[in-house]
Motif scaffolding. Structure first.
Motif, mmCIF file in Angstrom:
data_model
loop_
_atom_site.group_PDB
_atom_site.id
_atom_site.type_symbol
_atom_site.label_atom_id
_atom_site.label_comp_id
_atom_site.label_asym_id
_atom_site.label_seq_id
_atom_site.Cartn_x
_atom_site.Cartn_y
_atom_site.Cartn_z
ATOM 1 N N UNK A 14 0.823 -1.216 0.000
ATOM 2 C CA UNK A 14 0.000 0.000 0.000
ATOM 3 C C UNK A 14 0.856 1.264 0.000
ATOM 4 N N UNK A 15 1.908 1.277 0.783
ATOM 5 C CA UNK A 15 2.782 2.447 0.841
ATOM 6 C C UNK A 15 3.525 2.616 -0.484
ATOM 7 N N UNK A 16 3.940 1.518 -1.102
ATOM 8 C CA UNK A 16 4.604 1.605 -2.406
ATOM 9 C C UNK A 16 3.677 2.192 -3.465
ATOM 10 N N UNK A 17 2.431 1.753 -3.486
ATOM 11 C CA UNK A 17 1.453 2.294 -4.440
ATOM 12 C C UNK A 17 1.266 3.787 -4.190
ATOM 13 N N UNK A 18 1.087 4.149 -2.942
ATOM 14 C CA UNK A 18 0.876 5.547 -2.562
ATOM 15 C C UNK A 18 2.063 6.411 -2.993
ATOM 16 N N UNK A 19 3.270 5.977 -2.680
ATOM 17 C CA UNK A 19 4.463 6.761 -2.982
ATOM 18 C C UNK A 19 4.666 6.890 -4.492
ATOM 19 N N UNK A 20 4.411 5.810 -5.208
ATOM 20 C CA UNK A 20 4.566 5.836 -6.666
ATOM 21 C C UNK A 20 3.593 6.818 -7.301
ATOM 22 N N UNK A 21 2.353 6.813 -6.853
ATOM 23 C CA UNK A 21 1.323 7.659 -7.460
ATOM 24 C C UNK A 21 1.336 9.092 -6.928
ATOM 25 N N UNK A 22 1.571 9.272 -5.645
ATOM 26 C CA UNK A 22 1.512 10.611 -5.050
ATOM 27 C C UNK A 22 2.847 11.355 -5.115
ATOM 28 N N UNK A 25 7.680 8.294 -7.282
ATOM 29 C CA UNK A 25 8.846 7.423 -7.196
ATOM 30 C C UNK A 25 8.629 6.146 -8.009
ATOM 31 N N UNK A 26 9.720 5.551 -8.442
ATOM 32 C CA UNK A 26 9.657 4.321 -9.234
ATOM 33 C C UNK A 26 9.237 3.152 -8.352
ATOM 34 N N UNK A 27 8.765 2.100 -9.013
ATOM 35 C CA UNK A 27 8.355 0.896 -8.293
ATOM 36 C C UNK A 27 9.540 0.358 -7.487
ATOM 37 N N UNK A 28 9.300 0.036 -6.244
ATOM 38 C CA UNK A 28 10.339 -0.496 -5.371
ATOM 39 C C UNK A 28 11.145 0.575 -4.646
ATOM 40 N N UNK A 29 10.930 1.842 -4.986
ATOM 41 C CA UNK A 29 11.619 2.947 -4.318
ATOM 42 C C UNK A 29 10.610 3.735 -3.495
ATOM 43 N N UNK A 30 11.070 4.249 -2.373
ATOM 44 C CA UNK A 30 10.209 5.067 -1.518
ATOM 45 C C UNK A 30 10.913 6.374 -1.189
ATOM 46 N N UNK A 31 10.136 7.432 -1.069
ATOM 47 C CA UNK A 31 10.691 8.707 -0.618
ATOM 48 C C UNK A 31 11.014 8.573 0.875
ATOM 49 N N UNK A 32 11.665 9.571 1.414
ATOM 50 C CA UNK A 32 12.061 9.530 2.821
ATOM 51 C C UNK A 32 10.850 9.434 3.750
ATOM 52 N N UNK A 87 -3.509 -3.600 -8.751
ATOM 53 C CA UNK A 87 -2.105 -3.951 -8.568
ATOM 54 C C UNK A 87 -1.882 -5.330 -7.962
ATOM 55 N N UNK A 88 -2.751 -5.752 -7.078
ATOM 56 C CA UNK A 88 -2.579 -7.052 -6.440
ATOM 57 C C UNK A 88 -3.924 -7.544 -5.888
ATOM 58 N N UNK A 89 -4.808 -8.030 -6.761
ATOM 59 C CA UNK A 89 -6.140 -8.450 -6.305
ATOM 60 C C UNK A 89 -6.111 -9.586 -5.280
ATOM 61 N N UNK A 90 -5.128 -10.469 -5.377
ATOM 62 C CA UNK A 90 -5.043 -11.583 -4.419
ATOM 63 C C UNK A 90 -4.801 -11.044 -3.012
ATOM 64 N N UNK A 91 -3.904 -10.066 -2.906
ATOM 65 C CA UNK A 91 -3.617 -9.470 -1.597
ATOM 66 C C UNK A 91 -4.845 -8.744 -1.045
ATOM 67 N N UNK A 92 -5.589 -8.087 -1.908
ATOM 68 C CA UNK A 92 -6.817 -7.410 -1.495
ATOM 69 C C UNK A 92 -7.820 -8.408 -0.922
ATOM 70 N N UNK A 93 -7.989 -9.518 -1.582
ATOM 71 C CA UNK A 93 -8.927 -10.549 -1.108
ATOM 72 C C UNK A 93 -8.478 -11.102 0.246
#
Length: 99
Positions: A14-22, A25-32, A87-93
């Motif tokens: 969830x944090x990766x999706x948020x950081x990428x969209x908001x 940042x690239x997939x797998x990278x997070x801002x500080x 992004x990950x329907x299995x994880x959502x379920x």
């Protein structure tokens, strides 16, 4: 995989999706800010009083997050939760069934 590990995996996703969209940042990278939030969330999960018997944090009788971090996590979940279907329907379920 235990309950705590699944929760850690879900919050990381969830944090990766948020950081990428908001924050752009690239997939797998997070801002500080997002890295700090992820580290904090993982720490809180690691020291959860209920351990493997925990419910989802939203249903927990003990709220262990500091107020500012709680607000940030809610923002992340509000934004990323619906996007998990893409992004990950299995994880959502899995997450939905744990509630």
């Amino acid at each position: 995989m235990g309950r705590i590990d699944r929760e850690k995996k879900t919050i990381k996703l969830m944090i990766e999706i948020y950081c990428r969209k908001k924050h752009g940042h690239k997939k797998g990278e997070l801002c500080e800010e997002c890295s700090e939030l992820l580290e904090y969330a993982h720490k809180r999960l690691s020291y959860c009083k209920f351990g493997e018997n925990k419910s989802t944090c939203s249903r927990c009788p003990i709220h262990c997050y500091k107020k500012d971090m709680k607000i940030k996590v809610k923002d992340v979940m509000r934004f990323s939760g619906p996007r998990l279907i893409i992004y990950n329907p299995v994880e959502l379920i899995k997450h939905a069934l744990n509630k």
